[in-house]
Design a protein around this motif. Structure first.
Motif, PDB file in Angstrom:
ATOM      1  N   ILE A 343       0.951  -1.204   0.057  1.00 15.03           N
ATOM      2  CA  ILE A 343      -0.062  -0.075  -0.006  1.00 15.03           C
ATOM      3  C   ILE A 343       0.856   1.228   0.021  1.00 15.03           C
ATOM      4  CG2 ILE A 343      -1.910   1.074   1.217  1.00 15.03           C
ATOM      5  CD1 ILE A 343      -2.273  -1.932   0.357  1.00 15.03           C
ATOM      6  N   ASP A 344       0.700   2.117  -0.983  1.00 18.58           N
ATOM      7  CA  ASP A 344       1.293   3.294  -0.920  1.00 18.58           C
ATOM      8  C   ASP A 344       0.920   4.247  -1.998  1.00 18.58           C
ATOM      9  OD1 ASP A 344       3.423   5.524  -1.064  1.00 18.58           O
ATOM     10  OD2 ASP A 344       4.619   4.005   0.163  1.00 18.58           O
ATOM     11  N   ARG A 345       1.118   5.613  -2.011  1.00 25.96           N
ATOM     12  CA  ARG A 345       0.753   6.488  -2.989  1.00 25.96           C
ATOM     13  C   ARG A 345       1.399   6.525  -3.990  1.00 25.96           C
ATOM     14  NH1 ARG A 345      -3.396   9.885  -1.079  1.00 25.96           N
ATOM     15  NH2 ARG A 345      -3.480  10.045   1.151  1.00 25.96           N
ATOM     16  N   SER A 346       2.777   5.900  -4.108  1.00 26.95           N
ATOM     17  CA  SER A 346       3.707   5.916  -5.182  1.00 26.95           C
ATOM     18  C   SER A 346       3.945   4.477  -5.410  1.00 26.95           C
ATOM     19  CB  SER A 346       5.019   6.489  -4.776  1.00 26.95           C
ATOM     20  OG  SER A 346       4.784   7.949  -4.379  1.00 26.95           O
ATOM     21  N   ALA A 347       4.256   4.088  -6.708  1.00 23.66           N
ATOM     22  CA  ALA A 347       4.438   2.671  -7.212  1.00 23.66           C
ATOM     23  C   ALA A 347       5.728   2.122  -6.602  1.00 23.66           C
ATOM     24  CB  ALA A 347       4.590   2.816  -8.736  1.00 23.66           C
ATOM     25  N   LEU A 348       6.178   0.917  -6.773  1.00 26.41           N
ATOM     26  CA  LEU A 348       7.025   0.233  -6.196  1.00 26.41           C
ATOM     27  C   LEU A 348       8.060   0.148  -7.096  1.00 26.41           C
ATOM     28  CD1 LEU A 348       5.583  -2.655  -3.987  1.00 26.41           C
ATOM     29  CD2 LEU A 348       5.869  -0.343  -3.460  1.00 26.41           C
ATOM     30  N   ASP A 349       9.354  -0.474  -6.978  1.00 28.61           N
ATOM     31  CA  ASP A 349      10.436  -0.835  -7.752  1.00 28.61           C
ATOM     32  C   ASP A 349       9.666  -1.709  -8.966  1.00 28.61           C
ATOM     33  OD1 ASP A 349      13.519  -1.148  -8.182  1.00 28.61           O
ATOM     34  OD2 ASP A 349      12.525  -3.366  -8.757  1.00 28.61           O
ATOM     35  N   PRO A 350      10.014  -1.297 -10.065  1.00 28.35           N
ATOM     36  CA  PRO A 350       9.493  -2.160 -11.313  1.00 28.35           C
ATOM     37  C   PRO A 350       9.488  -3.499 -11.414  1.00 28.35           C
ATOM     38  CG  PRO A 350      10.737  -0.204 -12.149  1.00 28.35           C
ATOM     39  CD  PRO A 350      11.120  -0.239 -10.860  1.00 28.35           C
ATOM     40  N   ALA A 351      10.316  -4.062 -10.830  1.00 28.13           N
ATOM     41  CA  ALA A 351      10.556  -5.649 -10.767  1.00 28.13           C
ATOM     42  C   ALA A 351       9.490  -6.177  -9.640  1.00 28.13           C
ATOM     43  CB  ALA A 351      11.932  -6.033 -10.326  1.00 28.13           C
ATOM     44  N   LEU A 352       9.081  -5.321  -8.693  1.00 30.04           N
ATOM     45  CA  LEU A 352       7.963  -5.779  -7.771  1.00 30.04           C
ATOM     46  C   LEU A 352       6.635  -5.538  -8.288  1.00 30.04           C
ATOM     47  CD1 LEU A 352       9.772  -4.370  -4.469  1.00 30.04           C
ATOM     48  CD2 LEU A 352       9.418  -6.920  -4.982  1.00 30.04           C
ATOM     49  N   MET A 353       6.674  -4.448  -9.143  1.00 30.91           N
ATOM     50  CA  MET A 353       5.133  -4.207  -9.700  1.00 30.91           C
ATOM     51  C   MET A 353       4.807  -5.212 -10.707  1.00 30.91           C
ATOM     52  SD  MET A 353       4.186  -1.398  -8.304  1.00 30.91           S
ATOM     53  CE  MET A 353       2.823  -0.689  -9.580  1.00 30.91           C
ATOM     54  N   LYS A 354       6.052  -6.013 -11.219  1.00 30.55           N
ATOM     55  CA  LYS A 354       5.575  -7.247 -12.199  1.00 30.55           C
ATOM     56  C   LYS A 354       5.627  -8.319 -11.520  1.00 30.55           C
ATOM     57  CE  LYS A 354       8.106  -4.779 -15.951  1.00 30.55           C
ATOM     58  NZ  LYS A 354       9.550  -4.914 -16.557  1.00 30.55           N
ATOM     59  N   ASP A 355       5.727  -8.362 -10.250  1.00 33.66           N
ATOM     60  CA  ASP A 355       5.676  -9.748  -9.448  1.00 33.66           C
ATOM     61  C   ASP A 355       4.069 -10.051  -9.139  1.00 33.66           C
ATOM     62  OD1 ASP A 355       5.637 -11.797  -7.241  1.00 33.66           O
ATOM     63  OD2 ASP A 355       7.534 -11.055  -6.747  1.00 33.66           O
ATOM     64  N   PRO A 356       3.765 -11.260  -9.734  1.00 34.41           N
ATOM     65  CA  PRO A 356       2.239 -11.620  -9.680  1.00 34.41           C
ATOM     66  C   PRO A 356       1.871 -11.769  -8.155  1.00 34.41           C
ATOM     67  CG  PRO A 356       3.800 -13.558 -10.231  1.00 34.41           C
ATOM     68  CD  PRO A 356       4.553 -12.371 -10.631  1.00 34.41           C
ATOM     69  N   GLN A 357       2.805 -12.075  -7.397  1.00 33.14           N
ATOM     70  CA  GLN A 357       2.484 -12.297  -5.710  1.00 33.14           C
ATOM     71  C   GLN A 357       2.614 -10.820  -5.207  1.00 33.14           C
ATOM     72  OE1 GLN A 357       1.715 -15.274  -4.338  1.00 33.14           O
ATOM     73  NE2 GLN A 357       1.313 -15.934  -6.431  1.00 33.14           N
ATOM     74  N   VAL A 358       2.693 -10.057  -5.574  1.00 31.75           N
ATOM     75  CA  VAL A 358       2.621  -8.524  -5.299  1.00 31.75           C
ATOM     76  C   VAL A 358       1.443  -7.886  -5.762  1.00 31.75           C
ATOM     77  CG1 VAL A 358       3.602  -6.286  -4.710  1.00 31.75           C
ATOM     78  CG2 VAL A 358       5.081  -8.389  -4.832  1.00 31.75           C
ATOM     79  N   GLU A 359       0.331  -7.387  -4.811  1.00 31.49           N
ATOM     80  CA  GLU A 359      -0.714  -6.720  -5.407  1.00 31.49           C
ATOM     81  C   GLU A 359      -0.503  -5.427  -4.797  1.00 31.49           C
ATOM     82  OE1 GLU A 359      -5.506  -6.404  -4.575  1.00 31.49           O
ATOM     83  OE2 GLU A 359      -4.427  -8.121  -4.109  1.00 31.49           O
ATOM     84  N   PHE A 360      -0.293  -4.441  -5.699  1.00 30.31           N
ATOM     85  CA  PHE A 360       0.102  -3.014  -5.169  1.00 30.31           C
ATOM     86  C   PHE A 360      -1.544  -2.377  -5.301  1.00 30.31           C
ATOM     87  CE2 PHE A 360       0.429   1.522  -6.701  1.00 30.31           C
ATOM     88  CZ  PHE A 360       1.181   1.975  -5.886  1.00 30.31           C
ATOM     89  N   ILE A 361      -1.470  -1.557  -4.114  1.00 32.13           N
ATOM     90  CA  ILE A 361      -2.767  -0.875  -4.120  1.00 32.13           C
ATOM     91  C   ILE A 361      -2.408   0.469  -3.713  1.00 32.13           C
ATOM     92  CG2 ILE A 361      -5.012  -0.359  -2.575  1.00 32.13           C
ATOM     93  CD1 ILE A 361      -4.598  -3.348  -2.026  1.00 32.13           C
ATOM     94  N   LYS A 362      -2.903   1.463  -4.976  1.00 33.42           N
ATOM     95  CA  LYS A 362      -2.538   2.985  -4.635  1.00 33.42           C
ATOM     96  C   LYS A 362      -3.619   3.358  -3.513  1.00 33.42           C
ATOM     97  CE  LYS A 362      -1.577   7.370  -7.119  1.00 33.42           C
ATOM     98  NZ  LYS A 362      -1.246   7.740  -8.738  1.00 33.42           N
ATOM     99  N   GLY A 363      -3.061   3.987  -2.395  1.00 31.65           N
ATOM    100  CA  GLY A 363      -3.880   4.680  -1.433  1.00 31.65           C
ATOM    101  C   GLY A 363      -3.070   5.015  -0.331  1.00 31.65           C
ATOM    102  N   ASP A 364      -3.908   5.212   0.914  1.00 29.17           N
ATOM    103  CA  ASP A 364      -3.519   5.789   2.093  1.00 29.17           C
ATOM    104  C   ASP A 364      -3.129   4.788   3.057  1.00 29.17           C
ATOM    105  OD1 ASP A 364      -2.720   7.155   4.557  1.00 29.17           O
ATOM    106  OD2 ASP A 364      -4.275   8.662   4.174  1.00 29.17           O
TER     107      ASP A 364
END
Length: 487
Positions: A343-364
């Motif tokens: 959870i963050d307002r900013s994206a993670l490292d590109p490799a983690l953003m592509k990881d299928p076991q990481v669900e990125f949620i943009k938010g507070d």
């Protein structure tokens, strides 16, 4: 009658004679100094403290008669104590991250009173001479404790080993009886030297300290099963349960050692003093890949301290609040193979953003609710970790939401402070809040923490959660090798 050349020759011969006379007297002065410095009293003068009673560093010219002390790094940086007497106070030592000695001293004084006799005899080391402080007192800013030491002296490695084992204060009749009845492989021995407390890879006297401990271990094995390896037919206990004893040997000088022997206090998942990590320090550097940030070390240290981990077989998911750029998420994914909600307002490292076991949620991070928020208690373990940049009032709010809703079984959260001093009041409030909501909480300032403290919270065991032990080498390892019996 002297001629002018003869007069010049006479003056030159007279001057040379006076110079030689002065030179001849110098060695006698040096011999006198040498004899004085080799006496027992002078031995302590050579190791005079570079840190005063308040923990602040002294000037190198602040010695007696304003004579400059030896400034060679680690040549003799520690004030050498007197050897322990039967009616004397047995010192307790605490290790901490170097430059935080004053804060550790302040923490102890705020707990037990301003008149507690404390000093910092070496970087990363605090000495306490108060006999009525609890032996297993666990300060937030202490990485390790050496309770109720005895101080012994001997010229040889075997002599130091024999003096430690033969000390009637350390190995009293009661301690010997308890140690004989202790389970096999329950006694660990740590060798320590002052340079370790600054994280030096090859500290001065390190090899000598190890040899003292090895000699001591061989001797103890002849008397105590607790010092021997576990047999194959023994009932092997979990890494987080059972009786543990710890013998620590701090080599203060080649012929002087402080030794502490104590039955460790079992906490929720680990022991105090730290049974696994000499000086309480873990080596947590990842070198086989590039990490998004260096903050990952703080999470690894917390898990090494807790001796447990989130595991795919028992953990539904891990929530990483304020995850960007992804240092903590990378440890959870690449080292522990966990499913992560980042959870963050900013994206993670590109490799983690592509990881299928990481669900990125943009938010507070402070308003996010996990998928299991409607449940009173999770059906599986749920971990929440957070290194979000926020001051104590927001962290207290965060703990209140997550623990009050019982959204997670385990939490690792850093509390950051304004200025250069911590808020002990906010730390105590967070511990009390967690306890009131059914969570045990331990606060610790690790070697990789700066002006922040890591809070480790675990839902009370009565809720049925069996934490998964941390296997050796999965994350870090001891920065300095302990002598642990094989279990």
């Amino acid at each position: 009658m002297l001629t002018f050349p003869s007069l010049l020759l006479s003056i030159w011969l007279l001057a040379a004679s006076n110079t030689g006379s002065r030179k001849a007297r110098r060695p006698a002065s040096r011999r006198s100094d040498s004899i004085e410095s080799s006496s027992s009293d002078a031995g302590n003068k050579l190791g005079r403290r570079r840190y005063n009673r308040s923990g602040s560093k002294r000037s190198p010219t602040s010695g007696p008669n304003n004579q400059r002390q030896n400034s060679k790094p680690d040549s003799d940086p520690i004030r050498l104590p007197e050897t322990t007497s039967s009616n004397g106070v047995r010192p307790t030592y605490f290790t901490c991250r170097h430059t935080y000695e004053e804060i550790l001293i302040k923490e102890i004084q705020e707990t037990f009173g301003k008149n507690i006799p404390l000093s910092s005899p070496a970087p990363g080391l605090v000495e306490c001479l108060q006999s009525d402080i609890p032996a297993l007192f666990d300060p937030v800013y202490a990485l390790q404790s050496l309770p109720e030491c005895v101080v012994v002296s001997a010229d040889s490695i075997k002599g130091l080993s024999d003096a430690i084992q033969g000390d009637e204060l350390l190995f009293s009749d009661i301690v010997q009886t308890q140690l004989r009845e202790a389970p096999r492989a329950s006694l660990a021995i740590h060798s320590l030297v002052p340079g370790m407390f600054k994280g030096q890879p090859n500290p001065v006297m390190g090899n000598r300290a190890e040899k003292v401990v090895e000699n001591l271990s061989k001797s103890l094995k002849q008397t105590y099963g607790a010092a021997r390896n576990q047999r194959s037919d023994d009932n092997v206990e979990s890494d987080t349960t059972g009786e543990r004893w710890l013998l620590q040997v701090l080599l203060l000088a080649p012929n002087l050692a402080a030794a502490s022997l104590v039955k460790c206090q079992p906490l929720t998942t680990h022991y105090w003093p730290n049974w696994h990590l000499p000086a309480g320090m873990a080596k947590v550097d990842i070198t086989d890949r590039t990490m998004p940030s260096s903050a990952y070390r703080k999470l690894m240290e917390a898990l090494e301290c807790l001796r447990i981990r989130p595991h795919p077989s028992t953990t539904a998911f891990v929530v990483d609040l304020g995850a960007c750029p992804g240092g903590w998420t990378s440890v959870l994914r690449c080292n522990l193979d966990c499913k992560v909600l980042a959870i963050d307002r900013s994206a993670l490292d590109p490799a983690l953003m592509k990881d299928p076991q990481v669900e990125f949620i943009k938010g507070d991070a402070f308003t996010f609710e996990p998928p299991n928020a409607a449940e009173n208690t999770p059906k599986q373990e749920v971990w929440m970790v957070s290194d979000v940049i926020a001051y104590p009032d927001r962290i207290l709010e965060l703990i209140g939401r997550w623990c009050g809703g019982r959204w997670a079984t385990h939490l690792v959260v850093t509390m950051k402070f304004q200025g250069t001093e911590p808020s002990f009041a906010d730390l105590q409030t967070s511990i009390d809040l967690a306890k009131s909501l059914g969570y045990g909480c331990r606060a610790k300032h690790f070697f990789n923490n700066k002006n922040e403290v890591t809070l480790m919270l675990i839902q009370d065991k009565e809720d049925g959660w069996a934490s998964y032990p941390l296997e050796p080498g999965v994350l870090g390892k001891p920065m300095y090798k302990p002598l642990l019996p094989s279990r």
